[in-house]
Design a protein around this motif. Sequence first.
Motif, PDB file in Angstrom:
ATOM      1  N   MET A  17       1.145  -1.231   6.615  1.00  0.00           N
ATOM      2  CA  MET A  17       0.160  -2.301   6.747  1.00  0.00           C
ATOM      3  C   MET A  17       0.005  -2.699   8.203  1.00  0.00           C
ATOM      4  SD  MET A  17       0.531  -4.905   3.494  1.00  0.00           S
ATOM      5  CE  MET A  17      -1.033  -5.725   3.862  1.00  0.00           C
ATOM      6  N   GLY A  75       3.780  -6.976   1.556  1.00  0.00           N
ATOM      7  CA  GLY A  75       3.837  -6.532   0.170  1.00  0.00           C
ATOM      8  C   GLY A  75       5.212  -6.742  -0.416  1.00  0.00           C
ATOM      9  N   GLU A 115       0.017  -8.085  -0.872  1.00  0.00           N
ATOM     10  CA  GLU A 115      -0.274  -6.851  -1.611  1.00  0.00           C
ATOM     11  C   GLU A 115       0.759  -6.625  -2.700  1.00  0.00           C
ATOM     12  OE1 GLU A 115       0.789  -2.608  -2.348  1.00  0.00           O
ATOM     13  OE2 GLU A 115       1.928  -4.101  -1.191  1.00  0.00           O
ATOM     14  N   SER A 151      -7.691   2.961  -2.934  1.00  0.00           N
ATOM     15  CA  SER A 151      -7.711   3.462  -1.559  1.00  0.00           C
ATOM     16  C   SER A 151      -8.691   4.614  -1.371  1.00  0.00           C
ATOM     17  CB  SER A 151      -6.309   3.885  -1.131  1.00  0.00           C
ATOM     18  OG  SER A 151      -5.831   4.948  -1.933  1.00  0.00           O
ATOM     19  N   ARG A 162      -4.195  -0.955  -5.831  1.00  0.00           N
ATOM     20  CA  ARG A 162      -3.333  -2.078  -5.482  1.00  0.00           C
ATOM     21  C   ARG A 162      -4.116  -3.386  -5.557  1.00  0.00           C
ATOM     22  NH1 ARG A 162       0.001   1.164  -6.276  1.00  0.00           N
ATOM     23  NH2 ARG A 162       1.838   1.698  -5.041  1.00  0.00           N
ATOM     24  N   GLN A 310      -0.987   9.357   3.386  1.00  0.00           N
ATOM     25  CA  GLN A 310      -0.903   7.896   3.433  1.00  0.00           C
ATOM     26  C   GLN A 310      -1.612   7.349   4.674  1.00  0.00           C
ATOM     27  OE1 GLN A 310      -0.298   6.047   0.942  1.00  0.00           O
ATOM     28  NE2 GLN A 310       1.883   5.590   0.754  1.00  0.00           N
ATOM     29  N   VAL A 333       1.755   0.914   2.088  1.00  0.00           N
ATOM     30  CA  VAL A 333       0.318   0.735   1.874  1.00  0.00           C
ATOM     31  C   VAL A 333      -0.384   1.715   2.805  1.00  0.00           C
ATOM     32  CG1 VAL A 333      -1.639  -0.853   2.081  1.00  0.00           C
ATOM     33  CG2 VAL A 333       0.591  -1.699   1.292  1.00  0.00           C
ATOM     34  N   ALA A 338      -5.118  -0.669   4.656  1.00  0.00           N
ATOM     35  CA  ALA A 338      -4.710  -1.921   5.298  1.00  0.00           C
ATOM     36  C   ALA A 338      -5.698  -2.317   6.384  1.00  0.00           C
ATOM     37  CB  ALA A 338      -3.312  -1.766   5.895  1.00  0.00           C
TER      38      ALA A 338
END
Length: 373
Positions: A17, A75, A115, A151, A162, A310, A333, A338
């Motif tokens: 994030m 998160g 989150e 995402s 999420r 990611q 995340v 993010a």
Amino acid sequence: MPYKYKGVSLFTGAGGMDVGFEKAGIQVVWANEIDKDACATFKENHRESFLREGDISHYINELNDLKNIDILFGGPPCQGFSVAGKMDPEDIRSQLIWTFIEAIERLKPQVFVMENVKALGTLEKWKDVRESILKRTSSMGYTCFPFLLNSSHYGVPQKRERVFFIGFLEKKIEYEKMMLRLKQLMEKPTSIRETLAPLGPANTERNPLTCTAKITLASNPIMRKSPYAGMIFNGMGRPLDIDHYANTLPASMGGNKTPIVDEELLYGNAINDWVVEYHSALLNGKIDSKFQQVPNRLRRITIKEAALLQTFPEDYVFKGSKSAIYRQIGNAVPCKLAEIVAKLVISELENEPIIRNQNIDVGQVTFEDFLLI
């Protein structure tokens, strides 16, 4: 880059994030994480941020001394709410969302972003928890909305759903307006092939071989319509369709739960997809000698590949054992998601006009197209 806002990061993990929020223009001035390997990773990549390593309860009083914090984000551990876990409301990890709420009360930032897993935002089981979050933050002067985001709708080559609880202090927020901003920020995801191919084959300089867990054929395959679903190999690591995006990467990667990729399809000259052909042979009951064992071209994804899926920068340095690094990546995340969330809250703070995305007609996109109710 010049920063316009100051942020505090809690339950920071490896800093996924933080990467996104920093790209959006938020300077992380104070952070906290309990996992020692994730702390080492964060310190290596965020040298200008002050990190407190250890249990947040030991340091939460320090938040009283932080002034003029614009954004609090993080998160809290989600295992207590996840459908993949026991979903135990008494799980100590479930209680950490209230620690985050306490941090809001101490810092009084202009905005907070919390989150968590999709289940917290959707399941009836957690309705009372959601309502308590909204009630407590409202009593502090915040207007808070939960947003369920996928995402893959925001340029990430991975389907990862999420919930983000986003609250603004003493500012009237229009839900419909935030929805339009989210639509404007939508972006088609890159494919796995586009994302990973620049690294080159596994066991090369840019793409070191990391996961060596053997791939074998499942003795009792669980079949699905798609060859990339079900369980046709040992373990929970499913093959990836490299011309689309990945399913959620689990924190349990590192062994036979690590997703599988076809090296020859990704980096070589193969024109056939062995997984598709094997799946078809299983459906038709025609298993010949070609399908007696898994070819060498199939392997588990590397740490570098998992990190790129990611949306971590390629030069991001991870610390710890192989399993610890895979866990950090799987728990994160996606950096790009993010960044989208950070841009959303900044645009609201600055009352930026809504500009239509040329590739998306927001008039034709429904709320459910990107908010997964």
